[in-house]
Design an enzyme around this catalytic site. Sequence first.
Site, PDB file in Angstrom:
ATOM      1  N   GLY A 135      21.584  45.045  12.347  1.00 35.19           N
ATOM      2  CA  GLY A 135      20.543  44.991  13.373  1.00 35.19           C
ATOM      3  C   GLY A 135      19.876  43.644  13.561  1.00 35.19           C
ATOM      4  O   GLY A 135      18.757  43.580  14.074  1.00 35.19           O
ATOM      5  N   SER A 136      20.572  42.549  13.226  1.00 38.84           N
ATOM      6  CA  SER A 136      19.896  41.249  13.393  1.00 38.84           C
ATOM      7  C   SER A 136      19.763  40.871  14.870  1.00 38.84           C
ATOM      8  O   SER A 136      18.771  40.250  15.267  1.00 38.84           O
ATOM      9  CB  SER A 136      20.600  40.154  12.596  1.00 38.84           C
ATOM     10  OG  SER A 136      21.826  39.809  13.180  1.00 38.84           O
ATOM     11  N   MET A 180      29.393  49.557  16.983  1.00 38.51           N
ATOM     12  CA  MET A 180      30.793  49.377  16.617  1.00 38.51           C
ATOM     13  C   MET A 180      31.692  50.569  16.997  1.00 38.51           C
ATOM     14  O   MET A 180      32.691  50.823  16.324  1.00 38.51           O
ATOM     15  CB  MET A 180      30.906  49.087  15.119  1.00 38.51           C
ATOM     16  CG  MET A 180      30.133  47.859  14.676  1.00 38.51           C
ATOM     17  SD  MET A 180      30.553  46.356  15.597  1.00 38.51           S
ATOM     18  CE  MET A 180      32.146  45.980  14.849  1.00 38.51           C
ATOM     19  N   ARG A 181      31.364  51.264  18.065  1.00 37.10           N
ATOM     20  CA  ARG A 181      32.216  52.361  18.524  1.00 37.10           C
ATOM     21  C   ARG A 181      32.766  52.007  19.900  1.00 37.10           C
ATOM     22  O   ARG A 181      32.034  51.488  20.759  1.00 37.10           O
ATOM     23  CB  ARG A 181      31.421  53.669  18.668  1.00 37.10           C
ATOM     24  CG  ARG A 181      30.734  54.130  17.420  1.00 37.10           C
ATOM     25  CD  ARG A 181      31.662  54.695  16.384  1.00 37.10           C
ATOM     26  NE  ARG A 181      32.485  55.776  16.874  1.00 37.10           N
ATOM     27  CZ  ARG A 181      33.497  56.299  16.171  1.00 37.10           C
ATOM     28  NH1 ARG A 181      33.803  55.810  14.977  1.00 37.10           N
ATOM     29  NH2 ARG A 181      34.209  57.299  16.651  1.00 37.10           N
ATOM     30  N   LEU A 230      33.672  53.043  23.480  1.00 40.31           N
ATOM     31  CA  LEU A 230      33.080  54.073  24.340  1.00 40.31           C
ATOM     32  C   LEU A 230      34.091  54.565  25.374  1.00 40.31           C
ATOM     33  O   LEU A 230      34.943  53.800  25.839  1.00 40.31           O
ATOM     34  CB  LEU A 230      31.846  53.494  25.035  1.00 40.31           C
ATOM     35  CG  LEU A 230      30.728  53.115  24.054  1.00 40.31           C
ATOM     36  CD1 LEU A 230      29.764  52.124  24.686  1.00 40.31           C
ATOM     37  CD2 LEU A 230      29.995  54.362  23.568  1.00 40.31           C
ATOM     38  N   HIS A 254      29.353  39.934  22.108  1.00 41.19           N
ATOM     39  CA  HIS A 254      30.640  39.865  21.398  1.00 41.19           C
ATOM     40  C   HIS A 254      30.726  38.514  20.684  1.00 41.19           C
ATOM     41  O   HIS A 254      30.433  37.476  21.291  1.00 41.19           O
ATOM     42  CB  HIS A 254      31.792  40.015  22.398  1.00 41.19           C
ATOM     43  CG  HIS A 254      33.126  39.938  21.737  1.00 41.19           C
ATOM     44  ND1 HIS A 254      33.632  40.969  20.972  1.00 41.19           N
ATOM     45  CD2 HIS A 254      34.040  38.950  21.684  1.00 41.19           C
ATOM     46  CE1 HIS A 254      34.802  40.614  20.483  1.00 41.19           C
ATOM     47  NE2 HIS A 254      35.088  39.393  20.902  1.00 41.19           N
ATOM     48  N   ASP A 287      35.645  44.596  25.808  1.00 37.79           N
ATOM     49  CA  ASP A 287      35.340  43.161  25.751  1.00 37.79           C
ATOM     50  C   ASP A 287      35.880  42.383  26.954  1.00 37.79           C
ATOM     51  O   ASP A 287      36.322  41.242  26.827  1.00 37.79           O
ATOM     52  CB  ASP A 287      35.883  42.541  24.445  1.00 37.79           C
ATOM     53  CG  ASP A 287      35.247  43.155  23.205  1.00 37.79           C
ATOM     54  OD1 ASP A 287      34.084  43.578  23.279  1.00 37.79           O
ATOM     55  OD2 ASP A 287      35.920  43.224  22.164  1.00 37.79           O
ATOM     56  N   GLN A 345      23.491  31.565  17.157  1.00 38.60           N
ATOM     57  CA  GLN A 345      23.522  31.425  18.625  1.00 38.60           C
ATOM     58  C   GLN A 345      23.413  32.783  19.320  1.00 38.60           C
ATOM     59  O   GLN A 345      22.841  32.884  20.403  1.00 38.60           O
ATOM     60  CB  GLN A 345      24.786  30.683  19.063  1.00 38.60           C
ATOM     61  CG  GLN A 345      24.883  29.278  18.491  1.00 38.60           C
ATOM     62  CD  GLN A 345      23.614  28.469  18.715  1.00 38.60           C
ATOM     63  OE1 GLN A 345      23.058  28.463  19.817  1.00 38.60           O
ATOM     64  NE2 GLN A 345      23.134  27.807  17.673  1.00 38.60           N
TER      65      GLN A 345
END
Length: 213
Positions: free
Chosen positions: A11-12, A85-86, A88, A104, A140, A168
């Site tokens: 969660g950063s 990380m799933r 969809l 990404h 992506d 970044q």
Amino acid sequence: MRAVILISGRGSNMRALLEADLPVDIACVISNKPGAAGLDIAAAHGVATAVVDHRLHPDRAEFDAALAAEIDRHRPDLVILAGFMRVLTEAFVRRYENRLINIHPALLPAFPGLHTHARAIAAGVKLHGCTVHFVTPEVDAGPIIAQAAVPVLPDDTPERLAARVLRQEHRVFPLAVRWLAEGRVRLGEDGTAAVIGVTGGDADHEALVSPNG
Ligand code: GRF
């Protein structure tokens, strides 16, 4: 603008969004993993949290339907994938068309998918980075809103490179969400996105050359 953030772990990026003082009401942080560290960070920021555990659903379609039901309770204008990380389903992506964004850890369209930092090193690229983009059914591959580039250094490991890129990510993701909240992101018919009111910038920043020797 109201937003919901989806996470799976640390969660950063979510934290960077919560701490960026954005003109956005973060209505809820939802994780597909019950123990995700990011849930505690969200709660510490006074943000509502929820878990939709993918393991409790027999297939992607049912998981995505449960996830959508939880998201829709908050009536968001924007759904933000921040380390979610799933993969969809197309039905889910279509439901949130043009209001679903992702970060990404690569300069798309290079290195979609997983293990981007190791793959960038293995390919010998000299610049790597991160991309904020709209989500479309192809993973992506959606319209790019913003990118940040970093050099790949000769002694890089995937971990060192990941840390450089992550710094970044924490800059560019809040920037992109701010532009969206300000109504400055336009989607073109050609599948690209443009940010209105961004000037060319400073000549010193015209090129990032790596190696810079
Ligand atoms: C980030 O590198 C993000 O780009 C990728 O997963 C990582 C999530 O990190 N999709 P965090 O949970 O935001 O710390």
